[in-house]
Write a protein that holds these residues in place. Structure first.
Motif, PDB file in Angstrom:
ATOM      1  N   TYR A   4       0.832  -1.202   0.000  1.00  0.00           N
ATOM      2  CA  TYR A   4       0.000   0.000   0.000  1.00  0.00           C
ATOM      3  C   TYR A   4       0.866   1.252   0.000  1.00  0.00           C
ATOM      4  O   TYR A   4       1.867   1.297   0.718  1.00  0.00           O
ATOM      5  CB  TYR A   4      -0.934   0.037   1.222  1.00  0.00           C
ATOM      6  CG  TYR A   4      -2.115  -0.903   1.080  1.00  0.00           C
ATOM      7  CD1 TYR A   4      -3.323  -0.450   0.566  1.00  0.00           C
ATOM      8  CD2 TYR A   4      -1.993  -2.240   1.419  1.00  0.00           C
ATOM      9  CE1 TYR A   4      -4.393  -1.322   0.405  1.00  0.00           C
ATOM     10  CE2 TYR A   4      -3.054  -3.116   1.257  1.00  0.00           C
ATOM     11  CZ  TYR A   4      -4.254  -2.647   0.749  1.00  0.00           C
ATOM     12  OH  TYR A   4      -5.305  -3.498   0.583  1.00  0.00           O
ATOM     13  N   ALA A   5       0.463   2.246  -0.791  1.00  0.00           N
ATOM     14  CA  ALA A   5       1.085   3.571  -0.719  1.00  0.00           C
ATOM     15  C   ALA A   5       0.328   4.320   0.372  1.00  0.00           C
ATOM     16  O   ALA A   5      -0.648   5.010   0.129  1.00  0.00           O
ATOM     17  CB  ALA A   5       0.958   4.292  -2.052  1.00  0.00           C
ATOM     18  N   ARG A   6       0.787   4.112   1.619  1.00  0.00           N
ATOM     19  CA  ARG A   6      -0.008   4.581   2.761  1.00  0.00           C
ATOM     20  C   ARG A   6       0.090   6.082   2.993  1.00  0.00           C
ATOM     21  O   ARG A   6       1.133   6.684   2.750  1.00  0.00           O
ATOM     22  CB  ARG A   6       0.464   3.881   4.045  1.00  0.00           C
ATOM     23  CG  ARG A   6       0.283   2.381   4.028  1.00  0.00           C
ATOM     24  CD  ARG A   6       0.842   1.792   5.329  1.00  0.00           C
ATOM     25  NE  ARG A   6       1.121   0.369   5.188  1.00  0.00           N
ATOM     26  CZ  ARG A   6       0.241  -0.597   5.457  1.00  0.00           C
ATOM     27  NH1 ARG A   6      -0.951  -0.288   5.899  1.00  0.00           N
ATOM     28  NH2 ARG A   6       0.564  -1.861   5.298  1.00  0.00           N
TER      29      ARG A   6
END
Ligand SMILES: *Cc1c(COP(=O)(O)O)cnc(C)c1O
Length: 385
Positions: A4-6
């Protein structure tokens, strides 16, 4: 893993529609953990149910009877077209059960050659190898070898393409009555009707994926109730556990009978803890007036969003969806809108087709709706300049 690109946000506590960071800042949750925490955070009825069950019994096995599971199944059956339920732990697993069931159904009727499922552009059905093949999105399939065989995708709302795709090997048609990840696209009632008719004509099963649009999200227990057109099989998950992982696959008698002892299973699916929470979710949602209230507050949100779009036509294009499953199509990158809303302490979720999703808890108050509207108005003004 970096799957995930958090966002750099960290929450330690939740209460109703609000999430709190450890520094004591609060954020309005208009994503509900992607349509999961539909009764908000730390709902007292859910906290009571899980706490009590945690002190009694967590897990046995599906080798034994599980009273909570039987009760939840009975209630789902009573509330829907279905007459049996299989419990899993996620949406993808509920879909997996649905697909296996459709194939077994055809097999038990003397059609082992019928194993293919028709799906639609913009679909999302989860992240297992089978589910990404069903979804058909290049970005989900890339690098994972040949897509699992057995899926034929056609454009949504294209009746001719659907009929052309039906062949001697077709077993089922799978769709979300309101597409979620693809960009909050409600399927027209005429197309749902066309699918039902084609399926009946050719002996196919209709599978609804209500993992995101089900469990009250659209202002009814299940989204397909708006059309009155029922499936043979339905996958449910996300809000069914209000944040506790649980999935379910519901089926008519004929479809459900295709699965027999040994043909499918799950270690955790429907265990006493998960189904205690599922029952508590239903306790709240099935109370008199719950969905009516959801629809009223959702209408208010939608009207507010429409007014804001009219004020900022260069930034926002249109709103679509049903109930508290709203998508706002943007002229600027949707992720920029989400990030700007984050800065204003309102959490939303991006979706396909450059949409920003509003998926607030179904218990959100009018005041909180106004907070979100103000943040959207401010964001649109900011991004216009
Ligand atoms: C989220 C979702 C899934 C997958 O659910 P998981 O619990 O992540 O496996 C499947 N279908 C739809 C429509 C979804 O929104």
């Amino acid at each position: 893993m970096q799957t995930y690109a958090r966002f750099d946000l960290e929450f330690v506590r939740g209460s109703g529609s609000w999430l709190h960071t450890k520094d004591g800042e609060r954020y309005l949750d208009f994503g509900s953990g992607i349509a999961v925490a539909s009764l908000g955070h730390a709902h007292p009825r859910l906290v009571d149910a899980i706490t009590q069950q945690a002190g009694e019994l967590w897990h046995t096995s599906n080798l034994y009877r599980i009273p909570n599971q039987e009760r939840l199944a009975r209630r789902l059956v009573d509330a829907t077209f279905a007459s049996s339920v299989f419990f899993a732990n996620s949406g993808a697993e509920a879909i997996e059960c649905a697909l296996k069931m459709a194939r077994r159904y055809q097999y038990t009727r003397g059609h082992p050659e019928r194993y293919r499922t028709i799906t639609f552009s913009g679909a999302f059905h989860g992240r297992t190898l089978t589910a990404i093949a069903a979804g058909g999105a290049d970005k989900h399939l890339e690098g994972f070898g040949p897509p699992a065989d057995g899926f034929d995708q056609v454009p949504l709302h294209d009746s001719n393409a659907l009929r052309d795709a039906i062949g001697p090997e077709t077993a089922a048609i799978l769709l979300e009555p309101v597409q979620g990840e693809g960009g909050i696209a409600p399927v027209s009632h005429t197309f749902l009707e066309m699918i039902r008719r084609a399926a009946d004509e050719f002996g196919l099963l209709v599978i609804y994926d209500e993992v995101q649009c089900g469990m009250g999200r659209t202002g009814r227990l299940f989204a397909h109730e708006w059309s009155g057109i029922t499936p043979d099989i339905m996958a449910v998950a996300k809000a069914l556990g209000g944040g506790f992982p649980i999935g379910a696959c519901l089926a008519t008698g004929e479809a459900g009978e295709a699965l027999v002892p040994g043909s499918h299973g799950s270690t955790f699916g429907g265990n006493p803890l998960a189904t205690a929470v599922g029952n508590a979710v239903l306790d709240v949602m099935l109370e008199e007036g719950f969905f009516e209230s959801v629809r009223e507050r959702a209408d208010r949100l939608r009207r507010g969003v429409e007014e804001i779009i009219a004020r900022h036509p260069a930034v926002l294009d249109h709103v679509r969806g049903l109930g508290f499953m709203l998508g706002i199509r943007c002229h600027v990158p949707a992720v920029d809108v989400v990030a700007a809303m984050n800065r204003r302490h309102v959490l939303t979720v991006p979706a396909g087709d450059n949409m920003v999703r509003f998926l607030p808890p179904l218990v959100v108050t009018d005041e909180d709706v106004d907070v979100a509207l103000e943040a959207l108005d401010g964001t649109a003004g900011e991004l216009a300049s």
